[in-house]
Design an enzyme around this catalytic site. Sequence first.
Site, PDB file in Angstrom:
ATOM      1  N   ASP A   9      -2.878   7.824  -4.342  1.00 24.39           N
ATOM      2  CA  ASP A   9      -4.099   7.915  -5.134  1.00 24.39           C
ATOM      3  C   ASP A   9      -5.259   7.328  -4.332  1.00 24.39           C
ATOM      4  OD1 ASP A   9      -5.326   8.252  -7.997  1.00 24.39           O
ATOM      5  OD2 ASP A   9      -5.995   6.288  -7.284  1.00 24.39           O
ATOM      6  N   ILE A  10      -6.409   8.034  -4.325  1.00 23.74           N
ATOM      7  CA  ILE A  10      -7.581   7.566  -3.591  1.00 23.74           C
ATOM      8  C   ILE A  10      -8.267   6.473  -4.415  1.00 23.74           C
ATOM      9  CG2 ILE A  10      -9.809   8.226  -2.591  1.00 23.74           C
ATOM     10  CD1 ILE A  10      -8.722  11.064  -2.292  1.00 23.74           C
TER      11      ILE A  10
ATOM     12  N   GLU B 168      -7.447  13.106  -7.880  1.00 27.52           N
ATOM     13  CA  GLU B 168      -7.416  12.538  -6.535  1.00 27.52           C
ATOM     14  C   GLU B 168      -6.023  12.047  -6.155  1.00 27.52           C
ATOM     15  OE1 GLU B 168      -8.906   9.218  -9.306  1.00 27.52           O
ATOM     16  OE2 GLU B 168      -9.032  11.402  -9.146  1.00 27.52           O
TER      17      GLU B 168
END
Length: 576
Positions: free
Chosen positions: A443-444, A486
Site C-alpha cells: 500500500d502506498i 493504491e
Amino acid sequence: MQVHPYVQKLIYLIWLLMVPAGLWITYQIHPPKFSGNWVELLAFLLLTIIVATMPIVINETFIFLIQWVALATFLKFGLFVEIIFAQIAVIALVLKLKILQKGQFFRLPLNLNMFFLVSFISGMTYYWLGGHTGPELANDYSSLSLAVVYGGLYYLINQVILLIHFKYIYKRKEPFFGSDFVVETITTLITLPIGFIFYILFNEIGLLSILFVGIPFVSLSIIFILYYSSQKVNDYLQKAAEIGHQLAERLNVEDVKNIFLQKVCEMLPVDYAYILEVMTHKDEKYLLLSRGFEEGEVRTKPLYPIRRYEGMSGKVWAEQNSLLLNTRKEWAYSPSSSYIPEDAESLLCVPIIKSKKAIGVLVLASKKKHAYENSQLMIIEVLCSYFAVAMENAKNYEQTKMQSEHCALTKLYNFRYFQNVLTEEFQKLSSSESKYLSLIILDIDHFKSINDTFGHQSGNEILIEMAQRIESLVGNRGTVARYGGEEFVILLPNVSKVEAVSLAELIRQSVANWPFILHQTIVKEPQQVRITTSIGVATAPEDAEDAQSLIRHADRALYVGAKRAGRNRVAEYSTC
C-alpha cells in the site's frame, strides 16, 4: 528424391553406352519396315508426341498411355522406329511435366534407358519367337497372337524396371502389387486392344484411321484430365474448409498463425513460407515479418520493412492482386525478394484481405520450378480469407480477454484475475504440487495527500510507474495485480516466507530510495516526489489454510505490522 551424384553419372554413362549401340544393332538385325511414305511416318510420330504429352493422373500417379501407339508403331514400322519414337515420346513427356529441375536432369536419361530396355527386350523377344512386322501383318494371325505376348512383355518389363528404380535408385520401398500396379494393369488391358485396332484400321483406310481411333482417344484423355483437375480442386476446397474450421476454433493469435502455415505447407510443395503483416511506424505503413518457416524451421532472423510497390510483396500489398511465378528469373531481380533463399524457384504471393483492405501478404516459395498451379492459387486465396477472419476474431478475443483481466490504467492483472490464480495455486498447494504459497500486499503511504497536492493525474502517474517497478523486480517469479486504489498484491508460488520478505524489502527500498517524477501536475511544472510503501507478507500453509485466510492475514500484517508501526516498512504475519 535425392539420388547420389555417382549414381546420376552412372545413369548418363549407361545411356551413352547402351542406347546408340542398341539402335545400331537393331537397325542391322531388323531394319525398319518403311515404304518411303514420310507422311505416314510423321503422322505416327505426331500422334505419339500428342499422346505422350497428355498423361492421365490417377491417385497422384502419372499414367503414360503410350503403349497402344507404341504397339501400332512397332507392328507397322518395326522395332527400330518404335525405339526412336519412344525416345522422342519420353523427351516430350519430360518437357511437358517440367520435372527437369536443378539436380534432377538425370531423370531424362533414366527414363530413356527404361523405355529403350522395354522396347528392345520385348521387341527382340517377339522376333525371336518368329513374329514379323510390316503392313502385311494385318492378315498374319500367328504374328498378331505373338503381338499379344509382345504387349504383355512390354508391360511386365516396364513394371519390373520401375520397381528396380524405386528400390535401388530412389531408395523407396514400393510393393510390386501396389495401387500403381493395379492402375497400370487396368489401363494396359484397356489400351492394348486399341493399338491392334489402330494398326489394322490404318492398313485398311490409311491416315483416316487417326480420326477414328486417335482423336477419340485423345478426347477421352482430355476428359480424364479435366475430370482429375476438377476432382483435385474439390479436394483442395474440402481441405480448405477443414482448415477454415480449425482456424475458427483458435482464439490465440499465435496459434492461428502457426496452424495456418502448418496446414498450407502440408497442402502444397512449400519450402519457404512467410506471413507479412501491415504495421504502422511513425505514421508510415510497412510490411513486416509476422511468422516464417524455412524448410520446416521457424525463421528467427527478422526481415527488413517492405514499402508499397517494393518488390513482389509490396506490389501484391498495394494492388491486392495475387502473383504466381514459375521460375526465379521472373522475380530474382526484385529488390525485396532477397530475403527469400537463393535456391527458391517458384513463388506464390497472395494478399490477406479483410473488409476489402489488405492487412498482410502470404509468401510461399518452392525449390522446384513450376511448383504451383492456378487451382492452388485459388485455394490459397480462399484460405487467406479464412485466415484474415480468424486473425480478426482471435485479436478481438485477446483484446476482450485482456480488458477483462487487466487494470486499464496500470496494465497489471485486476483483482478478479488475481482471485482465480490464487484459487488455482491454493489447489496445487493442497495437492502437494507446490510447497509454499506466499502473498505480498503493498500500500502506498499517504497517497491521498499526493492527489490533493498534485492532482489525480499525478496520482495515476505514480500508480503506473509503481506497477512497472514492481513487475521488473518480481519478473517471472509470481503474479502482480492491482488490488484496488493504491494497493498492489504479489502472489509467489513455491516461495518461502523468508524469500518473500526479502523480495518485499527490495521493493520497499526501490520505492523509497528512487523518487518519482510527475509531469502532469496541477502546478504545470514537473515535480520530483519521494514516496514510501507499507507491505504485509503471509505464507501458506504456515499462516493460512485457505485462500481467503491468506489474503486476510497478509492484509493484517500490512495494517497492524506496517501501517500502525509507522509505515515505510515490511511486516510478516504473526499469530502473536
